[in-house]
Design an enzyme around this catalytic site. Structure first.
Site, PDB file in Angstrom:
ATOM      1  N   THR A 135       7.838  -6.492  -3.655  1.00 53.03           N
ATOM      2  CA  THR A 135       7.359  -5.491  -2.720  1.00 53.03           C
ATOM      3  C   THR A 135       8.565  -4.931  -1.984  1.00 53.03           C
ATOM      4  OG1 THR A 135       5.480  -6.918  -2.479  1.00 53.03           O
ATOM      5  CG2 THR A 135       5.764  -5.233  -0.796  1.00 53.03           C
ATOM      6  N   SER A 146      -4.281  -8.286  -0.530  1.00 55.52           N
ATOM      7  CA  SER A 146      -2.836  -8.194  -0.355  1.00 55.52           C
ATOM      8  C   SER A 146      -2.419  -8.846   0.950  1.00 55.52           C
ATOM      9  CB  SER A 146      -2.423  -6.714  -0.351  1.00 55.52           C
ATOM     10  OG  SER A 146      -1.066  -6.565   0.010  1.00 55.52           O
TER      11      SER A 146
END
Length: 579
Positions: A380, A451
């Site tokens: 990420t 998430s």
């Protein structure tokens, strides 16, 4: 961190504290001052992308324009996590006080099934959800960038994409930070011919000073510049991704691209010691868990207990343990499950959790379960931007693992995600980040996986004072939390807050991960005496943060500068840059 702020000065045993402080003075250099600027600030994980964002601000674009330009640029210069083939979240607070959250997270393909990663005996097939085309969820990044630009931006799409197209077409020189990250995926690239053709040099890793040129990606970006989201989700690009998926044993179809929709949602909000937190709602757990932990910790005098004292660390670990249990048990895609946000965000609920946290004894994760009071009921990359008018944008988007599934759709230059691993493949079995998740996050067609991404904006009196976020899987939440606590409770300047060693507890496994020097040896011994178990640090996060007004909340501005940026030194490719 500067020497006076070292955690070892808060030890209960004076002699041990002095010895530990001397040890650490020889181990730590002082933090640099935050980067200061008068008109705006951009902090990203790759220096060329930061340059792109600042140039947009200089040309009169707002924070959203800059955020979209940075998003496309990172797809070129930070392929480990910057992406067209992944997805993410954008938290926005506009200068006029409006707040929004844009969800462009990936979705499960329409052909996905709850048991798609299990063998005939019901066991999880190792690697099936992390490698290859079966691991790929439907990408959302392009749809998200285009949605944000059309609704909140001010500049033309062609001008926004031009820097990224140039970087892909002409290439850019790789520095040591780039090479370090590329080196994590060499073997994966070798297994995928389209990836090897781009990210390896005649089958071998690139070296510092080599130039990375991505002609296929430049063509894909040019199509997006001309056609918007349709340039990615329809026509040759989508067809190439679908064809590559079929050839590689995946299940992506054109119907998946046709049905993809961005969601605009209300952010999660809470208050902490006079500050207001604006963060990510489900399908992210980030904002909920950050707020739940802050609500618990608000009842403890962290400042008086002392930075990284055994008692303060104990309370933080236990707050994390309880909040992650709730995360892993109750939260999921709001289109598929009812998230109990009213309860999880309640100050009353936080007070009930404090009642079961013993002041001198570690909790046992196996005994903290859904249905057991008070828990009743059902990689990420990140970048932060603030413009001259006070519009603030916090963006976290991802391919999941470094370089996603390590596959590139032939002819497109698009690296694809392995985001299906964020679903619960089987209840009780940990995913890539060790998270043990529940039925609320099970796989379903068109569903968005849960998430931990936590793009966050902290405000005071309605105005942004801090923009913060990070990559790092399940550790995103605690890294953002530490940065907020360091600034609010411990009066650190922004760079000190970002640099400070961190620890992470996620309910299961039982151990708390410690970065080096996160606590002193004596403090660790005291905590182990309470029953805490500790493990080695996990891979580093990369906090990107901005403070508005001064280098610290109680500090004074440096000259005419209003914006202060901090880039995490744990990875050496990023840059805080303003103008």
């Amino acid at each position: 961190m500067r020497a006076p702020d070292l955690p070892f000065l808060f030890l209960k045993k004076p002699l041990a504290g002095i010895a530990a402080a001397v040890l650490c003075l020889s181990s730590f250099a002082a933090s640099q001052a935050p980067v200061a600027a008068e008109h705006g600030m951009v902090v990203t994980a790759q220096h060329l992308a930061s340059d792109v964002g600042v140039n947009v601000l200089k040309k009169g674009g707002n924070a959203i324009d800059a955020a979209v330009a940075v998003g496309y640029a990172l797809a070129v210069v930070y392929p480990a996590a910057g992406n067209l083939g992944g997805g993410g979240f954008m938290t926005i607070q506009l200068a006029d006080g409006r707040k929004s959250f844009i969800d462009f997270r990936e979705k499960a393909p329409l052909a996905a099934k709850p048991d798609m990663y299990l063998d005939k005996d019901g066991n999880v097939i190792k690697g099936a959800s992390t490698s290859g085309y079966l691991a790929v969820a439907v990408p959302g990044s392009v749809a998200g960038m285009e949605y944000a630009l059309s609704k909140y931006g001010t500049m033309k799409r062609g001008d926004i994409l031009a820097p990224a197209i140039g970087l892909a077409e002409r290439g850019f020189q790789l520095d040591q930070g780039d090479i370090d990250i590329f080196g994590t995926a060499t073997e994966g690239f070798r297994k995928d011919a389209p990836s090897a053709a781009i990210f390896l040099k005649k089958g071998e890793p690139y070296a510092v000073g080599d130039r990375l040129v991505q002609k296929d990606l430049a063509r894909t970006l040019r199509r997006i510049a001309q056609q918007g989201a349709a340039g990615f989700y329809q026509g040759p690009v989508a067809a190439a991704i679908v064809a590559s998926s079929r050839a590689g044993g995946g299940i992506l179809a054109q119907a998946d691209f046709d049905q993809y929709k961005v969601r605009e949602l209300a952010p999660v909000e809470c208050d902490y010691r006079g500050f207001h937190i604006v963060s990510a709602p489900p399908p992210s757990s980030g904002g909920v868990v950050i707020c739940e932990i802050l609500n618990i910790l608000e009842g403890y005098p962290l400042r008086d207990l002392g930075y990284r004292s055994a008692q303060a660390v104990h309370y933080q670990i236990e707050a994390m343990r309880h909040a992650y249990m709730d995360r892993n048990s109750y939260l999921g895609d709001p289109d598929f499950v009812k998230n109990p946000l009213d309860r999880l965000l309640s100050k009353t609920y936080a007070a009930s959790l404090r009642q079961v946290i013993a002041p001198d004894k570690a909790g046992i994760s196996a005994e903290i379960k859904p249905g057991v009071p008070p828990h009743e009921g059902s990689n990420t990359t990140h970048y932060s931007i603030v413009d001259k008018d006070g519009n603030a944008v916090s963006v976290t988007y991802t391919l999941n693992d470094w370089f996603g599934a390590k596959i590139t759709a032939a002819g497109t230059g698009v690296l694809l995600n392995d985001e299906m691993d964020d679903f619960t493949a089987k209840v009780g079995v940990p995913n890539l980040y060790g998270l043990v998740q529940g039925q609320a996050n099970s796989i379903a067609p068109g569903k968005t996986p849960l998430s931990s991404m936590s793009p966050t904006i902290v405000t005071q009196n309605g105005k942004p004072v801090m923009v913060v976020g990070t990559p790092g899987g399940s550790r995103i939440i605690t890294a953002v939390l530490h940065t907020i606590l360091n600034v609010i409770d411990y009066d650190m300047d922004l760079q000190e807050a970002v640099d400070a060693p961190r620890f992470h507890q996620q309910w299961l496994p039982e151990t708390t991960n410690l970065e080096r020097f996160a606590v002193s040896p004596d403090t660790r011994k005291l905590l182990e005496g309470m029953g805490h178990k500790f493990g080695n640090p996990q891979p580093a996060n990369h906090i990107a943060a901005i403070l508005v007004g001064a280098p610290s909340l109680k500090g004074k501005p440096v000259g005419a500068n209003r914006y202060y940026g901090a880039n995490d030194p744990r990875r050496n490719s990023g840059l805080a840059r303003g103008y």
